[in-house]
Structure formats: C-alpha cells, structure tokens
Design a protein around this motif. Structure first.
Motif, mmCIF file in Angstrom:
data_model
loop_
_atom_site.group_PDB
_atom_site.id
_atom_site.type_symbol
_atom_site.label_atom_id
_atom_site.label_comp_id
_atom_site.label_asym_id
_atom_site.label_seq_id
_atom_site.Cartn_x
_atom_site.Cartn_y
_atom_site.Cartn_z
ATOM 1 N N HIS A 197 29.236 0.307 -33.412
ATOM 2 C CA HIS A 197 29.521 1.496 -33.017
ATOM 3 C C HIS A 197 31.752 0.137 -33.230
ATOM 4 C CE1 HIS A 197 27.671 4.295 -32.056
ATOM 5 N NE2 HIS A 197 26.513 3.684 -30.914
ATOM 6 N N GLY A 254 30.925 2.403 -25.618
ATOM 7 C CA GLY A 254 30.285 1.577 -24.538
ATOM 8 C C GLY A 254 30.820 2.312 -23.486
ATOM 9 N N PHE A 259 30.151 7.272 -29.173
ATOM 10 C CA PHE A 259 29.414 7.759 -28.506
ATOM 11 C C PHE A 259 30.400 9.390 -27.955
ATOM 12 C CE2 PHE A 259 27.614 3.981 -27.798
ATOM 13 C CZ PHE A 259 25.995 4.481 -27.122
ATOM 14 N N GLU A 310 24.975 9.658 -28.593
ATOM 15 C CA GLU A 310 25.137 8.494 -29.464
ATOM 16 C C GLU A 310 25.272 9.089 -31.196
ATOM 17 O OE1 GLU A 310 24.140 3.900 -30.999
ATOM 18 O OE2 GLU A 310 23.503 4.988 -29.515
#
Length: 133
Positions: free
Chosen positions: A68, A53, A121, A132
């Motif tokens: 994630h 992120g 990502f 993503e």
C-alpha cells in the motif's frame, strides 16, 4: 488561506505546460507519519478514512514497505493519485489547498480522470473490521 481564483488559474496554466494535471507535488508522505490511537498508520493528516497498516499488528518498517505504501509513493504525485489526494485541502497538497480543483478543471472541459487507485485499508461497518482495498 485559500488561493484566489487568479492564483488557481495561473497555476492551472503552468500545470498544463508541464503536463502535470495537479498544481504541485506533495511531500507529506515522505516527511510525516500519523498514528491513530488504535494503532492505524495514516499516510498524512488529511485522511482519516484510509489506513496503511496497524502498528499493533506489524512493525513500522513492514508497514512503510508494504504494497500500500509503495503504491501510494508511486501514485501520489502522478496524474492518477488516490481519491483522498485528489480532494486534499492542505496548501501543501497536490491541489494547493483547493479541494474543488478537479471540478474546476472538468468545468473547463478537461477529460475525466480514470478511477483512482485503491490503496490501503478502510473500516467496514457491516463486517466490523478493516478491509483491504
């Protein structure tokens, strides 16, 4: 310092007895955090290709608790970790510093692992943005 063949062989035998595929557990995810200059949070120092992120877009708590990070927390020390963990070169990683560990297991006749889970990502050169998994 890389472990010797004897050390790796002994650890493989121990790991077979415990039904763990990988040599040891990794705790980097739970003790460290890496932030790139562009704001991307990385799960550890050994991966620069996977972001969890971006701190410029979300606060750290939101990133730490996103899908994630949760998926990585579940799979890191499992028998099906992400690709970047499978080839880790850190002595404290799941391979004990041997990035060829899985190749050695396969050479001994160990069955191929399933495809690793997609986590986080990655940067798409074609689209010039983070995509993503």
């Amino acid at each position: 310092m890389k472990p010797s063949i004897k050390d790796v062989t002994e650890k493989i035998e121990i790991s077979k007895k415990s039904k763990r595929i990988f040599l040891q557990k990794c705790y980097a995810l739970f003790t460290e955090i890496y932030v790139d200059v562009d704001g991307w949070i990385r799960p550890c120092c050994a991966t620069s290709s996977t972001g969890m992120g971006n701190i410029l877009e979300n606060d750290l708590r939101s990133i730490w608790n996103n899908k994630h990070y949760r998926k990585l927390q579940r799979t890191l020390n499992s028998n099906n970790p992400p690709e970047f963990c499978r080839v880790c070169s850190l002595n404290t990683g799941i391979n004990g510093g041997d990035e060829k560990y899985l190749e050695k297991l396969y050479a001994q006749g160990f069955p191929t692992l399933p495809d690793p889970p997609k986590i986080g990502f990655y940067w798409s050169e074609e689209e010039h943005k983070a995509i993503e998994y």
